[in-house]
Enzyme design. Structure first.
Site, PDB file in Angstrom:
ATOM      1  N   THR A 134       0.850  -1.356   0.039  1.00 32.21           N
ATOM      2  CA  THR A 134      -0.156  -0.192   0.029  1.00 32.21           C
ATOM      3  C   THR A 134       0.831   1.274   0.084  1.00 32.21           C
ATOM      4  O   THR A 134       1.796   1.165   0.754  1.00 32.21           O
ATOM      5  CB  THR A 134      -1.153  -0.005   1.369  1.00 32.21           C
ATOM      6  OG1 THR A 134      -1.459  -1.193   1.341  1.00 32.21           O
ATOM      7  CG2 THR A 134      -1.836   1.050   1.188  1.00 32.21           C
ATOM      8  N   GLY A 169       2.497  -2.911   8.394  1.00 39.06           N
ATOM      9  CA  GLY A 169       2.913  -3.216   9.912  1.00 39.06           C
ATOM     10  C   GLY A 169       4.325  -3.565  10.158  1.00 39.06           C
ATOM     11  O   GLY A 169       4.828  -4.331   9.262  1.00 39.06           O
ATOM     12  N   GLU A 206      -7.368  -5.783   3.722  1.00 43.19           N
ATOM     13  CA  GLU A 206      -7.509  -7.027   2.976  1.00 43.19           C
ATOM     14  C   GLU A 206      -8.509  -7.005   2.029  1.00 43.19           C
ATOM     15  O   GLU A 206      -9.132  -7.943   1.740  1.00 43.19           O
ATOM     16  CB  GLU A 206      -7.502  -8.192   3.694  1.00 43.19           C
ATOM     17  CG  GLU A 206      -6.435  -8.608   4.730  1.00 43.19           C
ATOM     18  CD  GLU A 206      -5.134  -8.883   3.905  1.00 43.19           C
ATOM     19  OE1 GLU A 206      -5.413  -9.103   2.701  1.00 43.19           O
ATOM     20  OE2 GLU A 206      -4.094  -8.682   4.529  1.00 43.19           O
TER      21      GLU A 206
END
Lengths: 661, 661
Positions: B139, B178, B421
């Site tokens: 992303t 993350g 997701e």
């Protein structure tokens, strides 16, 4: 300025400033509001660190600093009009609660309303000058909405002419009052009054909590912060356990009820005297619903106009996400809702002020209706706004989760309105009680007036629930007046349905109380329909006051969208009652799509009209200039985790781990 | 043990343990899960400070500590089964994300799936031993769902046999991964591959980010934490800006696509090879929806059984709030939803595993249906659970806002599932695409199989939308099979409606793409109805597997409640389609009230059966023993604001203020 958002502003069909004036209540009001806002926003004393980057203790600290400065400056500048104070305060603490809220909003007003002249002499000026900082301690750990259940006791001891205050159980510990944990040195404590062996119910007592000099808790006072919460990080919501605290007899607020030196109790002349404040606060919350939602809409719609993503037509550049029908369908009905609630809030405040004179003259005739309306509308608008804010947040994709968007903060600051000042389901049931009572009066032949007049028997007989399509339908889904009518009939039918449910339960030999509880689902549904009707009606009514043609036109579109969207969301009700037929429901969906397209070029201008200053909004996604990404990067680099290049946990855990595996 | 909750447990009509076994998939599974949980819960190394009392940096620090210990202990104990690792991990970080999530869940698996044998040799063991800690950087700030829009470039330089990676714009900065901010020293970076002057789309590259010894960012790597978020405080979601980073040619993951030393590009044999992981993760999220909601229900229902408030019958003691019909109506349908989603999650995982063999053999025939189903169900269940958690929280009154309730944390940890997701609206539209395609195939005479077989033309012709009551209705609202049927017909009709909307747009000379976008509201609605049907059907199917009579009985009641509640919430759809008539809709409401009463004595036992250990649940309101108030008081006293009796802000701001006013 981002070129996309510039283009959006050029496409508007109306003058933004004119609409802002409508929202403020006139150009002069807009001017003065901005003047006050700029006093705060240009004042270096009110600069702050972004609370997202602070610990809770630092957030509290920063809020106390700003509150102290605010009090000083308000006095310095001589700002005394409540509305102007409101604007000033809302800018100092941008829509955040603050540690002095209960001192200013509850302690001082309660003194004004319930203290005797002698008590005023003793307490008011010290409280005004913040030597005394007070809070209002009502809720207990085990007791909220149901005041009779409160357990704190105040037992009069005629020997010393003192009240002895106690928290007899764990569940009786005062819990939640704002500013109680660390800030206040006094509290108005609500306690069950015992004198001469009898309990006389809840009364208010001024209880010193902390030493005026050292600020240390007094003996027998166990006081502290209740710990971290969902939002409200600036406020020290507190607990208070009273262990045989003795206070002089004249610390009871005795303007109405009295305890004589010998312990004789004299009850207050009317129980309705404290009724008005509650109505006022709930009316204000309706306005807050609009305010919070309008901020969320501003952020989501501005961002949707500069965010490009995916593709509608292959090969073309990624479109603005506001061009997706699903995005419009998420956001535009919420935009309409924000406007609707704004006008409802305006109406509630005006109505309250109109009848305040009557109340002061002892005429309470209009109060029950306003009370019922404020309870239901408080619940209706906060529930709607609550879920709507989250829809706005999630419509921003991943970035809506970042605190830089401000959306998480708007939500956690707003969501408590669903619970405080009357839990929403309880509020809906209060409104239902009024509706059922009115319904029964109408059935008994009494002619109802006011907003519930639709329950009058004559009208009522025409709207029994009946099989769909059995009644010729004359609703014009393009005509707002016609839609107001259909919302009214829906409310009438659902009140009827709830009343009949109670009746059936009674026929099954249930008690009144069980019958009520066993019909509670229907009662809440009826209240909801009633409130929905009122909102649609007030939005439609408001259009009459708007003289500017362009603004009138876009507001009419929004009002129509609001009404039609509510119909599709509740189409079962309208079909079930035969108020609409199937082709009309299908047409409604088609019409909504047309309205979305119509509103598309005005969307950014419609949120601009809310006139939320960038500094107050504090949202990277909602910036007026649309320059989102560079500012998000800049914001992220200030994250406390970036203070060092390597976090200490690397040396402590990750590096040593290598040798162990 | 609180006597109220004891009484509740005695009133249950079924054996809790038996139901727990059903949920786990057998008694042996329950035993082993508990064994693993107790390994963590009794391990002093995993003791933690309540994260609510910590700053963000402290939370991150604590999470890294526990993650490091977890890795070590899993190896020590030889726990290697994925399901067992899952249980262990879910106990170490009670349903919280953690800094190594992407290393374990994305970096290692991506190596396994996409690295060549040589790359495996080079990277796998160092990564397994946490010398290399990696993340998966896909992303970007300006690009999420739409992968083709990603801007990061990897340009092959044959002169040095290196790829040169760049973030050409602000919006191309990697954002959100993350563990990227502080934890990782490597990342698998998704970038547009340029070689020999052509762009070949997204490919994966292993990029070193930080020095292996010092952990300092390498030259040209701008990396850091993206700042505070709504939840996810334990995770260092990061940004990454690449400035002419050169990596060797064989840092591109080349199991499928390849770039030869001279820059010649060879494309991968199939595009479906990475398809399976996505389906698997979305299927897992369905299970997480149930998990999060079951926790919220456990807390709300246990608390509602010990909380007493207000009165139903005057003069009697305050009732348990679970006795209010409105409270039951809020919570029991959500309890039913938690069970429904659990069984759907089970089904999805089983189906995935069943067809994994086929996929490995290159047989993708069942994948499109599962892909469509996992997309839609991911959206359907996360949206439902998301709002349901908030209903649970608000059903606890004020105390639901306290972090001691754990409800705020459950919400903020869960809500991102609506976006990550695959953004939910996009997911719904993916499912819709499959439905419309199937619909057209059926129209063209093709015989559909699988879950969409209801779209087959023959059946389809019978269920055109038509005026209510025009068709004789044979639905038995007390028969689950009959309700499954009616949900199926609703889905068929709404797919038909959406397909016709597209058709109408095309007839107005709109392009395929515009027709699709202009029908998006209808398409999402059709997907929603399809998913709703699947959930009801799978819940009903599951009942067949339950042999214990008492458990079967209470599960049947829950399934019926789930189905009927969905009907009242969407009664417009069923009336509009003529699938139910008005008396049936009225009966549904009555029947729901009966089901609520029936479930009342089993409510606490039904949440007990989820078997959430107190230490994992970490909720004062949801304690198994029901001793809420004393523990809430104890928790509050540990609040950091209570570390000192007087907060420093008193000396800094409030005391000095007195002399200034």
């Amino acid at each position: 300025m981002n070129p996309d958002i510039l283009k959006e502003r050029k496409s508007a069909s109306f003058d933004v400033e004119t609409l802002t004036n409508v929202l403020d209540g006139g150009p002069e009001k807009t001017r003065r509001r901005r003047e006050i806002e700029s006093m705060v926003l240009n004042d270096p004393d009110f600069q702050e660190e972004d609370p997202s980057f602070l610990s809770r203790s630092e957030r509290y600290d920063q809020a106390v600093r700003k509150s102290a400065q605010m009090i000083q400056k308000l006095r310095e500048y001589g700002i005394a009009d409540p509305e102007e104070i409101y604007h000033y305060k809302k800018c100092v603490h941008p829509d955040r609660p603050e540690p002095l809220d209960l001192h200013l909003g509850m302690f001082l007003p309660t003194l004004l309303n319930q203290a005797t002249p002698e008590q005023m002499d003793r307490y008011f000026m010290p409280a005004w000058n913040l030597e005394i900082i007070g809070t209002y301690a009502q809720t207990e750990m085990g007791h909220g909405t149901h005041l009779r259940g409160l357990e704190t006791t105040a037992t009069y001891d005629p020997a010393t002419q003192e009240f002895v205050l106690n928290s007899p159980t764990i569940s009786s510990i005062k819990w939640w009052p704002g500013g109680l944990g660390k800030t206040s040195n006094h509290a108005i404590v609500l306690a069950q009054l015992y004198t001469q062996g009898n309990c006389h119910g809840l009364h208010a007592f001024i209880v010193p909590l902390r030493d005026m000099k050292t600020h240390l808790p007094l003996p027998g006072v166990v006081v502290g912060d209740i710990g971290p919460k969902f939002g409200f990080n600036e406020v020290d919501n507190g607990y208070l356990k009273l262990e045989n605290i003795r206070i002089p007899r004249d610390n009871m607020l005795m303007k109405f009820a009295k305890v004589a030196p010998d312990g004789t109790y004299a009850k207050p002349p009317s129980s309705k005297l404290t009724y008005g404040t509650m109505v006022f606060i709930r009316s204000m919350i309706v306005g807050e619903s609009s305010r919070a939602l309008s901020k969320a809409c501003t952020i989501a719609i501005r961002y949707s106009s500069v965010r490009h993503q995916s593709e509608i037509r292959p090969g073309e550049p990624e479109p603005q996400i506001l061009d997706y029908q699903t995005q419009q369908y998420k956001l535009f009905p919420l935009l309409a809702t924000a406007y609707a609630f704004h006008f409802v809030g305006q109406y509630m405040r005006e109505t309250y002020h109109r009848i305040t004179g009557d109340i002061n003259d002892g005429d309470f005739s209009e109060l029950p209706e306003l009370h019922a309306l404020s309870a239901g509308l408080k619940a209706f608008t906060t529930w709607e706004a609550n879920s709507a804010i989250e829809v706005c947040r999630m419509s921003c994709g991943g970035h809506g989760y970042s605190c830089s968007s401000a959306l998480p903060d708007i939500y956690v600051q707003f969501t408590p309105t669903c619970t405080y000042e009357g839990e929403n389901t309880v509020m809906m049931l209060q409104t239902a009680r009024y509706l059922v009572k009115s319904y029964r009066q109408a059935k008994a032949g009494q002619q109802l007036s006011g907003i519930v007049s639709y329950l009058n028997e004559a009208q009522h007989r025409r709207v029994q629930p009946q099989p769909v399509a059995a009644r010729p339908t004359v609703v014009d889904i393009n005509d707002l007046a016609s839609l107001v009518e259909v919302y009214k009939l829906r409310a009438a039918i659902l009140v009827d349905l709830a009343a009949k449910s109670i009746q059936q339960e009674l026929q099954r030999r249930k008690s009144q109380e069980d019958a009520w509880n066993n019909s509670a689902i229907d009662l809440v549904r009826a209240s909801d329909a009633h409130c929905h009707y009122v909102v649609v009606k007030l939005f439609a009514d408001k259009l009459r006051d708007i003289s500017d043609t362009a603004v009138h036109s876009v507001m009419s579109t929004l009002a129509l969208l609001y009404a039609l969207h509510g119909i599709t969301k509740n189409s079962g009700d309208f079909l079930q009652a035969g108020l609409l037929n199937v082709p009309q429901v299908l047409q409604t969906s088609v019409r909504i799509k047309e309205l979305l397209s119509q509103l598309r070029p005005n969307a950014v201008a419609l949120v601009d009209a809310f006139d939320h200053n960038d500094k107050k909004l504090n949202s990277v996604l909602g910036r007026y200039d649309g320059n989102v990404y560079e500012n998000m990067f800049e914001w992220a680099r200030r994250s406390p985790l970036n203070a060092t290049e390597v976090h200490e946990s690397f040396y402590k855990y990750l590096k040593p781990l290598r040798s162990k595996l």
